[in-house]
Design an enzyme around this catalytic site. Structure first.
Site, PDB file in Angstrom:
ATOM      1  N   ASN A  10       0.840  -1.136  -0.071  1.00 46.31           N
ATOM      2  CA  ASN A  10       0.257   0.067   0.151  1.00 46.31           C
ATOM      3  C   ASN A  10       0.948   1.376  -0.078  1.00 46.31           C
ATOM      4  OD1 ASN A  10      -1.836   2.154   0.330  1.00 46.31           O
ATOM      5  ND2 ASN A  10      -2.877   1.177   2.099  1.00 46.31           N
ATOM      6  N   ARG A  89      -2.690  -2.121  -3.529  1.00 45.12           N
ATOM      7  CA  ARG A  89      -3.826  -1.337  -3.297  1.00 45.12           C
ATOM      8  C   ARG A  89      -3.722  -0.021  -4.283  1.00 45.12           C
ATOM      9  NH1 ARG A  89      -5.121   3.627   1.044  1.00 45.12           N
ATOM     10  NH2 ARG A  89      -7.138   3.835   0.664  1.00 45.12           N
ATOM     11  N   HIS A 178     -12.776   3.437  -0.207  1.00 44.85           N
ATOM     12  CA  HIS A 178     -12.935   2.245   1.047  1.00 44.85           C
ATOM     13  C   HIS A 178     -13.751   1.027   0.566  1.00 44.85           C
ATOM     14  CE1 HIS A 178     -12.977   6.115   3.968  1.00 44.85           C
ATOM     15  NE2 HIS A 178     -11.574   5.397   3.549  1.00 44.85           N
ATOM     16  N   ARG A 239     -11.076  16.652   6.745  1.00 41.97           N
ATOM     17  CA  ARG A 239     -11.667  16.845   5.575  1.00 41.97           C
ATOM     18  C   ARG A 239     -13.253  17.429   6.263  1.00 41.97           C
ATOM     19  NH1 ARG A 239     -10.688  11.063   3.010  1.00 41.97           N
ATOM     20  NH2 ARG A 239      -8.429  11.212   3.147  1.00 41.97           N
ATOM     21  N   GLU A 384      -8.536  -4.979   4.959  1.00 42.41           N
ATOM     22  CA  GLU A 384      -8.333  -4.654   3.757  1.00 42.41           C
ATOM     23  C   GLU A 384      -7.250  -5.546   3.217  1.00 42.41           C
ATOM     24  OE1 GLU A 384      -9.521  -0.296   3.081  1.00 42.41           O
ATOM     25  OE2 GLU A 384      -8.369  -0.423   4.983  1.00 42.41           O
TER      26      GLU A 384
END
Length: 399
Positions: A10, A89, A178, A239, A384
């Site tokens: 990743n 990923r 996601h 965010r 994940e």
């Protein structure tokens, strides 16, 4: 040890997270993080057989050197002969990919073309792909896309009410993110509750520094809170989530912000950090709120309200809700936030079980609503990396 292990990568702009995973058992044989790549003091931290280690890199050394060091490490531990694939990923697959893919020239070029939609992520993902292809040239390289799971959404869910030409010519639409996490925890929830996938109605809430909610009907994503970019939707660590689009022109025209300053404001200075003026870390905010800090309390309440409102709205595309699943760093560990959210969703037929909610933290999963509730709420730790390893091994086997 069966020779079906996958190296999962990743890659971020200045970091590289890695793991060697058995896709059959989800067991990790090696895990670690190369951090501060390209900076003054890069290093690799890893864990093997329960022991933690650190390897210092030279100042300025970046992804290729980190990959080379990782190759040396893997060989020195005798794990290289067990590898069957490298799984990557990739944040954004655009409309090119509805599932994971073996990386060839065509796939590589498609990821390059999609980089405009994820300028902070895809170029970094490509660095990892190129470095790993050079270092592990004998192994299949597989891309697993955050956006792929959401490609089952209908146009009514993914289109913006903008001139249609912007979608046709530039691919401007809602993609969602996601996806591997939402897929994994929804599948686990269906198994845990003994539901039939083809008639299941699951809402998953992935809550970390980035947050998103997904409506999953019959095992497929039908709507999600993130959009063209990971900025849309919920309040997050730094965010803003959803705002009035008119704010952009107001900041530029009335307050003399530059486009770059607006982007920084919305992505890095807003969310929990912006409201609380303390931190983007939920633990810090919860502690401050418990001590009576007014802005920390406001940040926590806003976060939970927006989250509950988003979850409730997803009952529309699902036609009802069988289960709500919390995952991600906040979702898996914050009993406070889960309780506040479930309390606001009582009209859906759920009530928090205080002790069960407290018990389901720090890696523990379980149902956190009272027995007999019409709608269940569960905590399921996401994995994940295992999804990436599973897909990579499967595609390598089919090659």
């Amino acid at each position: 040890m069966s020779s079906t292990h996958v190296l999962v990568l990743n890659c971020g702009s200045s970091s590289l997270k890695f793991a060697i995973i058995d896709p059959n058992t989800a067991q990790e044989h090696l895990s670690g993080l190369a951090e501060r790549l390209g900076e003054s003091n890069p290093q690799i931290k890893y864990k093997h057989q329960g022991q933690k280690h650190t390897v210092a890199l030279n100042a300025g050394e970046a992804h290729q050197i980190a990959i080379d060091k990782l190759v040396e490490l893997v060989k020195s531990l005798g794990l290289d002969k067990e590898l069957v694939a490298v799984g990557h990923r990739v944040v954004h697959g655009g409309e090119h990919f509805t599932q994971s893919a073996l990386i060839d020239d065509t796939v590589h070029q498609a990821i390059v073309k999609t980089a405009d939609l994820a300028p902070l992520h895809n170029p970094a993902n490509l660095l990892g792909i190129d470095a790993a292809t050079k270092a592990f040239s004998h192994l299949p390289q597989v891309a697993v896309f955050d956006t792929a799971f959401h490609q089952s959404m209908a146009p009514t869910a993914y289109l913006y009410a903008l001139p249609y030409e912007l979608y046709k010519s530039h691919g401007i639409r809602r993609y969602g993110f996601h996806g591997t996490s939402h897929y994994f925890v929804s599948t686990q929830a269906i198994k845990a509750l003994g539901l039939e996938q083809k008639s299941s109605r699951i809402i998953t809430a992935h809550l970390g520094n980035g947050c998103s909610v997904c409506a999953i009907k019959d095992g497929k994503s039908v709507d999600t809170s993130m959009g063209l970019t990971p900025l849309e939707g919920l309040i997050m660590g730094t965010r803003s989530g959803d705002i009035d689009p008119g704010l952009f022109s107001y900041l530029v025209n009335q307050l003399d912000y530059s486009v770059e300053q607006v982007d920084t404001l919305l992505n890095k200075q807003s969310g929990l950090l912006g409201i609380s003026e303390l931190s983007n870390d939920c633990r810090t905010i919860e502690e401050a709120a418990a001590d009576g800090h007014p802005q920390a309390t406001l940040a926590l309440d806003m976060f939970c309200y927006r989250l509950a409102k988003q979850i409730a709205s997803f009952a529309v595309p699902l036609g009802g809700v069988d289960a709500l699943v919390f995952t991600g760093g906040i979702g898996e560990n914050s009993d406070v936030i889960r309780a506040k959210v479930v309390e606001q969703l009582g009209f859906l037929g759920m009530e928090i079980d205080a002790q069960a909610n407290l018990d389901a933290r720090f890696g523990k999963e379980g149902e956190i609503t009272c027995t007999g509730n019409a709608t269940k709420a569960l905590v399921i730790p996401t994995n994940e990396e295992w999804v990436i390893a599973h897909d990579a091994a499967q595609l390598a086997q089919e090659q």
